[in-house]
Design an enzyme around this catalytic site. Structure first.
Site, PDB file in Angstrom:
ATOM      1  N   SER A   1      -6.148  10.659   0.161  1.00 52.23           N
ATOM      2  CA  SER A   1      -6.407  11.244   1.484  1.00 52.23           C
ATOM      3  C   SER A   1      -5.615  12.542   1.664  1.00 52.23           C
ATOM      4  O   SER A   1      -6.095  13.487   2.290  1.00 52.23           O
ATOM      5  CB  SER A   1      -6.041  10.245   2.585  1.00 52.23           C
ATOM      6  OG  SER A   1      -4.684   9.861   2.487  1.00 52.23           O
TER       7      SER A   1
ATOM      8  N   LYS B   1       0.833  -1.213   0.000  1.00 51.75           N
ATOM      9  CA  LYS B   1       0.000   0.000   0.000  1.00 51.75           C
ATOM     10  C   LYS B   1       0.864   1.259   0.000  1.00 51.75           C
ATOM     11  O   LYS B   1       0.589   2.216  -0.730  1.00 51.75           O
ATOM     12  CB  LYS B   1      -0.936   0.007   1.209  1.00 51.75           C
ATOM     13  CG  LYS B   1      -1.879   1.215   1.172  1.00 51.75           C
ATOM     14  CD  LYS B   1      -2.909   1.227   2.273  1.00 51.75           C
ATOM     15  CE  LYS B   1      -3.809   2.450   2.111  1.00 51.75           C
ATOM     16  NZ  LYS B   1      -4.740   2.631   3.221  1.00 51.75           N
TER      17      LYS B   1
END
Length: 280
Positions: free
Chosen positions: A230, A161
């Site tokens: 984000s 990730k």
């Protein structure tokens, strides 16, 4: 209230800004942004009892990464993610269950979350064991309709990730672009590729073979489509970003490992200035 791919539903919750009023819990699910954890660490102590597990669901490189790691890096602390050691002083790393959060979401207004895609939360013990507490926790997630694989090497999932985040997050924050826009533009695609390649070199030095090619990561980003990272969401909302945990930590690791990481340092420097300029 959650809206999106999995329909719409509302969950009544009891909220407080004083963890001490909650008392000891079975599992403390830590979903704070990474940069918020140091300031909150001490106040979380009343929630942590003798058998409390702490599920860390932050983006980026986790503060506990080198706990039960083994080898020459065992116990190493990164200033970028655990400044002054304040987190590790207040949360015993033996409590930690690692977690990698995959759903793409956005807070569209207070109390309303838009769920774009994904229901997977990979969890794992730092020592790689398939513990009873992991099984119990995974059972709770699955019962709630979520996917919760238990990993025997959660650090691998963290790097898979992080490899994407270290590139897409800062580039999106600087350009205001969505994932698909970043990979569709030849120049930003090349920059993302370069940053991911540098992150991969750090992972390799730590003995982690990511096993997902950069091309696969680019294809994956394209499939997610017009999602704002984000970091971009934080920039647009005027909030602090997770720059240190996502990018700063990789640079700090690179310095410790003797790696240059010029592209990563460049995007880091630009986001750092962007953040600083918003506060003047």
């Amino acid at each position: 209230r959650v809206r999106g791919e999995i329909g719409e539903f509302q969950v009544p919750i009891t909220a407080t800004d004083d963890p001490a009023t909650v008392g000891e819990v079975d599992v403390l699910v830590l979903t704070l942004k990474a940069h918020s954890v140091p300031a909150m660490a001490a106040s979380l102590r009343p929630m942590i009892g003798a058998s409390t597990s702490v599920l860390t669901a932050q983006n980026g490189f986790p503060w506990w990464y080198f706990y039960a790691h083994g080898g020459e890096w065992e116990g190493m602390r990164l200033e970028s993610v655990d400044p002054g050691g304040v987190i590790s002083e207040n949360i015993d790393a033996s409590r930690v269950i690692g977690c990698v959060v995959y759903p793409s979401t956005a807070i569209v207004e207070p109390g309303i979350v838009w769920h774009l895609e994904g229901t997977r939360f990979a969890i794992g013990e730092p020592d790689g064991s398939k513990s009873e507490r992991c099984r119990r926790l995974a059972g709770s997630f699955i019962k709630a309709g979520l996917r919760c694989p238990i990993r025997t090497n959660i650090r691998h999932d963290i790097w898979v990730k992080l490899m994407g985040n270290v590139a897409y997050n800062p580039i999106s924050a600087l350009t205001r672009a969505t994932l698909i826009e970043i990979v569709k533009c030849a120049e930003t695609r090349a920059l993302a590729t370069a940053v991911m390649s540098e992150a991969e070199s750090v992972a390799k030095k730590l003995g982690v073979e990511i096993g997902v090619t950069i091309e696969q990561r680019l294809e994956g980003a394209e499939k997610v489509g017009h999602h704002k990272t984000s970091m971009l969401q934080d920039i647009e909302a005027g909030k602090p970003t997770e720059l240190e945990a996502i990018v700063g930590a990789v640079i700090e690791l690179g310095e410790k490992l003797g790696l240059e990481l010029p592209n990563t340092k460049s995007v880091y420097a630009c986001v750092k200035l962007l953040e600083a300029s918003r506060h003047h």
